[in-house]
Design a protein around this motif. Structure first.
Motif, mmCIF file in Angstrom:
data_model
loop_
_atom_site.group_PDB
_atom_site.id
_atom_site.type_symbol
_atom_site.label_atom_id
_atom_site.label_comp_id
_atom_site.label_asym_id
_atom_site.label_seq_id
_atom_site.Cartn_x
_atom_site.Cartn_y
_atom_site.Cartn_z
ATOM 1 N N LYS A 63 80.756 57.833 48.040
ATOM 2 C CA LYS A 63 79.810 56.773 47.734
ATOM 3 C C LYS A 63 78.762 56.727 48.846
ATOM 4 O O LYS A 63 79.056 56.970 50.012
ATOM 5 C CB LYS A 63 80.505 55.415 47.640
ATOM 6 N N GLY A 64 77.526 56.394 48.470
ATOM 7 C CA GLY A 64 76.484 56.253 49.476
ATOM 8 C C GLY A 64 75.168 56.869 49.045
ATOM 9 O O GLY A 64 75.058 57.481 47.978
ATOM 10 N N GLY A 65 74.165 56.712 49.873
ATOM 11 C CA GLY A 65 72.877 57.329 49.628
ATOM 12 C C GLY A 65 72.069 56.651 48.534
ATOM 13 O O GLY A 65 72.473 55.642 47.950
ATOM 14 N N GLN A 66 70.919 57.226 48.280
ATOM 15 C CA GLN A 66 69.975 56.657 47.309
ATOM 16 C C GLN A 66 69.412 57.765 46.434
ATOM 17 O O GLN A 66 69.119 58.863 46.904
ATOM 18 C CB GLN A 66 68.839 55.949 48.043
ATOM 19 N N MET A 67 69.257 57.487 45.153
ATOM 20 C CA MET A 67 68.546 58.373 44.239
ATOM 21 C C MET A 67 67.316 57.643 43.733
ATOM 22 O O MET A 67 67.428 56.582 43.114
ATOM 23 C CB MET A 67 69.411 58.799 43.054
ATOM 24 N N ASN A 68 66.149 58.206 44.020
ATOM 25 C CA ASN A 68 64.901 57.729 43.432
ATOM 26 C C ASN A 68 64.705 58.527 42.147
ATOM 27 O O ASN A 68 64.491 59.735 42.186
ATOM 28 C CB ASN A 68 63.726 57.932 44.382
ATOM 29 N N PHE A 69 64.778 57.856 41.040
ATOM 30 C CA PHE A 69 65.089 58.470 39.761
ATOM 31 C C PHE A 69 63.974 58.203 38.757
ATOM 32 O O PHE A 69 63.499 57.073 38.625
ATOM 33 C CB PHE A 69 66.421 57.861 39.296
ATOM 34 N N ALA A 70 63.558 59.250 38.033
ATOM 35 C CA ALA A 70 62.614 59.093 36.930
ATOM 36 C C ALA A 70 63.406 59.190 35.627
ATOM 37 O O ALA A 70 63.818 60.283 35.238
ATOM 38 C CB ALA A 70 61.544 60.176 36.978
ATOM 39 N N PRO A 71 63.688 58.083 34.961
ATOM 40 C CA PRO A 71 64.560 58.115 33.784
ATOM 41 C C PRO A 71 63.957 58.949 32.656
ATOM 42 O O PRO A 71 62.789 58.784 32.322
ATOM 43 C CB PRO A 71 64.652 56.641 33.364
ATOM 44 N N PRO A 72 64.753 59.826 32.049
ATOM 45 C CA PRO A 72 64.246 60.619 30.925
ATOM 46 C C PRO A 72 64.416 59.937 29.577
ATOM 47 O O PRO A 72 63.928 60.438 28.566
ATOM 48 C CB PRO A 72 65.096 61.889 30.990
ATOM 49 N N ASN A 73 65.149 58.809 29.533
ATOM 50 C CA ASN A 73 65.380 58.133 28.265
ATOM 51 C C ASN A 73 65.518 56.637 28.493
ATOM 52 O O ASN A 73 65.696 56.178 29.629
ATOM 53 C CB ASN A 73 66.631 58.683 27.559
ATOM 54 N N ALA A 74 65.423 55.886 27.413
ATOM 55 C CA ALA A 74 65.478 54.430 27.497
ATOM 56 C C ALA A 74 66.006 53.889 26.182
ATOM 57 O O ALA A 74 66.150 54.618 25.194
ATOM 58 C CB ALA A 74 64.094 53.853 27.806
ATOM 59 N N THR A 75 66.294 52.598 26.151
ATOM 60 C CA THR A 75 66.844 51.980 24.951
ATOM 61 C C THR A 75 66.300 50.568 24.789
ATOM 62 O O THR A 75 65.692 50.008 25.712
ATOM 63 C CB THR A 75 68.388 51.963 25.023
ATOM 64 N N LEU A 76 66.492 49.997 23.600
ATOM 65 C CA LEU A 76 66.071 48.626 23.295
ATOM 66 C C LEU A 76 64.614 48.416 23.687
ATOM 67 O O LEU A 76 63.758 49.189 23.304
ATOM 68 C CB LEU A 76 67.037 47.631 23.932
ATOM 69 N N ASN A 77 64.303 47.394 24.496
ATOM 70 C CA ASN A 77 62.889 47.121 24.801
ATOM 71 C C ASN A 77 62.440 47.758 26.118
ATOM 72 O O ASN A 77 61.423 47.351 26.695
ATOM 73 C CB ASN A 77 62.635 45.603 24.847
ATOM 74 N N GLN A 78 63.170 48.748 26.602
ATOM 75 C CA GLN A 78 62.863 49.346 27.901
ATOM 76 C C GLN A 78 61.630 50.249 27.821
ATOM 77 O O GLN A 78 61.399 50.909 26.815
ATOM 78 C CB GLN A 78 64.071 50.127 28.408
ATOM 79 N N SER A 79 60.874 50.277 28.913
ATOM 80 C CA SER A 79 59.638 51.059 28.991
ATOM 81 C C SER A 79 59.683 51.968 30.203
ATOM 82 O O SER A 79 60.243 51.617 31.247
ATOM 83 C CB SER A 79 58.431 50.126 29.084
ATOM 84 N N PHE A 80 59.064 53.149 30.080
ATOM 85 C CA PHE A 80 58.970 54.076 31.200
ATOM 86 C C PHE A 80 57.783 53.778 32.110
ATOM 87 O O PHE A 80 57.750 54.230 33.250
ATOM 88 C CB PHE A 80 58.804 55.514 30.685
ATOM 89 N N LEU A 81 56.793 53.046 31.605
ATOM 90 C CA LEU A 81 55.505 52.946 32.290
ATOM 91 C C LEU A 81 55.307 51.655 33.057
ATOM 92 O O LEU A 81 54.536 51.613 34.018
ATOM 93 C CB LEU A 81 54.370 53.111 31.276
ATOM 94 N N THR A 82 55.970 50.595 32.654
ATOM 95 C CA THR A 82 55.785 49.307 33.322
ATOM 96 C C THR A 82 56.914 48.383 32.888
ATOM 97 O O THR A 82 57.718 48.729 32.020
ATOM 98 C CB THR A 82 54.430 48.684 32.954
ATOM 99 N N PHE A 83 57.003 47.202 33.495
ATOM 100 C CA PHE A 83 57.956 46.202 33.007
ATOM 101 C C PHE A 83 57.480 44.817 33.421
ATOM 102 O O PHE A 83 56.846 44.622 34.468
ATOM 103 C CB PHE A 83 59.376 46.476 33.518
ATOM 104 N N ASN A 84 57.780 43.849 32.550
ATOM 105 C CA ASN A 84 57.401 42.460 32.803
ATOM 106 C C ASN A 84 58.547 41.492 32.566
ATOM 107 O O ASN A 84 58.352 40.281 32.533
ATOM 108 C CB ASN A 84 56.192 42.062 31.942
ATOM 109 N N THR A 85 59.749 42.031 32.379
ATOM 110 C CA THR A 85 60.951 41.216 32.223
ATOM 111 C C THR A 85 62.151 42.036 32.655
ATOM 112 O O THR A 85 62.107 43.281 32.632
ATOM 113 C CB THR A 85 61.122 40.751 30.761
ATOM 114 N N LEU A 86 63.218 41.354 33.043
ATOM 115 C CA LEU A 86 64.472 42.026 33.367
ATOM 116 C C LEU A 86 65.502 41.842 32.259
ATOM 117 O O LEU A 86 66.667 42.203 32.422
ATOM 118 C CB LEU A 86 65.032 41.500 34.693
ATOM 119 N N ASN A 87 65.055 41.314 31.126
ATOM 120 C CA ASN A 87 65.941 41.087 29.995
ATOM 121 C C ASN A 87 65.745 42.201 28.967
ATOM 122 O O ASN A 87 64.740 42.230 28.252
ATOM 123 C CB ASN A 87 65.659 39.721 29.365
ATOM 124 N N SER A 88 66.695 43.105 28.894
ATOM 125 C CA SER A 88 66.614 44.239 27.960
ATOM 126 C C SER A 88 67.259 43.934 26.614
ATOM 127 O O SER A 88 67.293 44.808 25.751
ATOM 128 C CB SER A 88 67.321 45.463 28.556
#
Length: 622
Positions: A63-88
């Motif tokens: 366990k440990g470290g950090q991954m700065n990650f570019a997600p290749p997929n999403a679901t429900l109301n999730q967006s790759f480009l921006t976000f204005n809520t934390l409720n998915s």
């Protein structure tokens, strides 16, 4: 379930067809009255009750470290480009990908099985004798991340909340649930009306569970940057609205030692940065601000990976085999608009798509031409219909194009010139047959109205694909244009079905669920905002085939139903298939550990991989 009109039911004409469309029992081969540690659609489980961990994980991963990650997929109301809520979990707003890491579900998927789930919050599940009741025995140690108990009352509350107010994908999956009752803190009874499928239940047991106390005190439907109370392996950390979200590993996560979790969730922090421009996102990766990236632009993959870090072996560029799951990228012509209801118009527009030229000129030899809605899978129709497929199709012969009953329809190959005269000539004749006559530079109908096609795009990469396609449309007299809009507009116009032509890429799992199929193809979804029935498909035959898939009692029955569905979709050309990629094209900074053999039915590097201190130190990322 789609209810068949009596005249269609009586017209089935064979016992096989009638049996396929009559209600069947979900999990027909699974014993009732017995506590089960897992479920699968057709009863087969790889892992025994005492399994220690999934085979595709490293149980000793550090366990440990950090991954700065570019997600290749999403679901429900999730967006790759921006976000204005934390409720998915609702339709409103754009949320960041991977909020699901903050929540547990009743059961967790095994990524090396096509449809198996094993107990997470639930230690076991027991089916009632009629297979319409499911009793879940919850783990008494389950906790939310503030230390409060997660009880059966929370699960019942969450599922009823989603049924009434949740994102359409959630509420639709729950429509067959009639009761959700907590009989005591660790016992949950779910009751269904008999129309549910096994795949439907698998979707429900995988839903994120939220806190009753939190959403009694807070508005569930609100677009908010306040993180909801979770119970999962991560919690929301630093947030910059529309720019960055970080998920922090919960060190005292209650479920960290469960067999379904061992070896997973290894990074202390997962960070996602948002970029409106693809090139800006790529530059961030080249600088090392992003650590993992899956490349979806053929030009960049072929010509862009020549920067110093890659030459110095600090960055790894490679292809990894894709999953054994159906894959489709297609273009929808919105049949809610009358000019696209005629199949001949859709075929004409499809003839203007010159894949062979694009593969050479734009894709650098990458990609293969899609022909099926279930590419890369056994569900893809081939050759003539089997007897089982015919039994399902025959009752709807009068509704269906005759091509359904012949060789599986395939889009024609072009000569690769970018302006195939033969195909464009066929397109012009199809338009003329559909009543569109040439008048100067454009084709018009009998009212003198031009045939207009506005192609909706979100980013420059799609514009590059649409541009030669639109030029070919113009050559045969279609008034074609491209409209590029920002992410918020793009999502809103999709949700409202406010477009002429748009593109969608999807994968609906190794064992496609009825809910996933309905979201894309069912007649009811043509009028339901937020769904993915972009063409506005309305067909009794398609609805019935989805029902048949949901009632399948074996994988062979499911294959038969989906091959029949594929034939219908391809003949109707509800979706114009474009292209697909067999492998994942990935690049990453060489600071991670992972097992070389990936699972067949998923590739979530952010949960499977781990931070390797030795590798990171060698490339200056320690």
């Amino acid at each position: 379930m789609a209810v068949l009109p009596r005249r269609d039911f009586l017209a089935l004409g064979s016992a096989a067809a009638a049996a396929a469309l009559l209600p069947g029992k979900a999990f027909a081969t699974i014993p009732t009255g017995v506590k089960l540690h897992g479920l699968s659609a057709f009863g087969d489980l790889k892992y025994k009750p005492d399994f220690a961990h999934f085979d595709y994980v490293n149980p000793d991963a550090p366990k440990g470290g950090q991954m700065n990650f570019a997600p290749p997929n999403a679901t429900l109301n999730q967006s790759f480009l921006t976000f204005n809520t934390l409720n998915s979990l609702v339709l409103k707003g754009d949320s960041p990908p991977r909020t699901e890491l903050c929540f547990d579900a009743l059961m967790a998927s095994a990524l090396d099985e096509p449809d198996a789930v094993y107990g997470l919050l639930a230690e076991s599940v027991t089916l009632s004798q009629d297979r319409n009741g499911f009793r879940f025995s919850l783990r008494p140690q389950a906790r939310f991340n503030d230390g409060s108990p997660l009880t059966a009352e929370d699960v019942a509350f969450a599922l009823k909340l989603y049924k009434d107010q949740g994102h359409p994908n959630l509420s639709k999956a729950l429509r067959y649930m009639t009761e959700a009752v907590a009989t005591d803190p660790v016992t949950l009874d779910l009751t269904f009306n008999g129309e549910q499928s096994a795949q439907n239940i698998l979707a429900i047991v995988s839903m994120s569970i939220v806190s009753k106390a939190f959403y009694t005190a807070n508005d569930f439907d609100a677009s908010t940057m306040t993180p909801p109370l979770g119970s999962g392996p991560y919690k929301v950390g630093r947030v910059a609205a529309g720019q960055t979200v970080e998920y922090e590993r919960v060190a005292d996560y209650w479920g960290r030692d469960l067999a379904v979790n061992r070896g997973l969730y290894n990074f202390d922090r997962i960070r996602i940065d948002f970029y409106l421009d693809r090139q800006a996102a790529f530059e961030a990766f080249k600088k090392g601000d992003t650590h993992f990236r899956e490349e979806f632009t053929a030009r960049v993959w072929a010509t862009g990976y020549d920067f110093p870090a890659l030459k110095d072996s600090k960055v790894v560029k490679r292809e990894i085999p894709g999953e054994k799951t159906p894959d489709m990228q297609g273009v929808a012509l919105n049949q809610r608009r009358p000019q696209f209801r005629d199949e001949r118009v859709r075929r004409a527009i499809a003839r203007c798509f010159d894949f062979e030229w694009m593969k050479r000129a734009l894709f650098y030899g990458s990609y293969e031409r899609s022909q099926s809605n279930f590419e890369r899978s056994d569900y893809k129709a081939e050759g003539l219909p089997s007897s089982g497929e015919l039994a399902l199709l025959e009752p709807f012969r009068a509704e269906l194009p005759p091509e359904v009953f012949g060789e599986a329809v395939a889009q024609p190959l072009s000569d690769g010139s970018g302006h195939d005269r033969k195909l464009l000539g066929e397109a012009s004749r199809l338009l003329a047959q559909a009543g569109w006559k040439r008048a100067g530079s454009f084709v018009v109908n009998d009212k003198g109205e031009r045939l207009q096609v506005e192609m909706l795009a979100e980013d420059d990469g799609i514009v590059r694909i649409f541009t030669p396609w639109s030029e070919n449309m113009k050559a045969i007299g279609i008034d074609a244009s491209i409209r590029q809009v920002d992410s918020a507009q793009y999502e809103q116009r999709h949700s409202d079905f406010d477009f002429d032509l748009t593109v969608l890429h999807w994968s609906i799992g190794a064992t496609p669920t009825v809910d996933g199929l309905e979201m894309l193809y069912d007649s009811r979804m043509a009028k339901t905002p937020g769904q993915r029935n972009y063409p506005g498909t309305e067909s009794k035959a398609i609805d019935a085939l989805i029902v048949a898939a949901g009632k399948a009692q074996s994988r062979s029955e499911l294959v038969t139903a989906l091959r029949a569905l594929d034939r219908v979709l391809r003949a109707r050309l509800d979706w114009i298939p474009t292209y697909y990629l067999a492998n994942h094209r990935v690049a990453y900074w060489d600071m991670f550990g992972f097992l070389e053999q990936k699972p067949d039915f998923g590739f979530p590097v952010e949960t499977l991989w781990w931070f390797d201190k030795g590798k990171a130190a060698k490339i200056g990322k320690g």
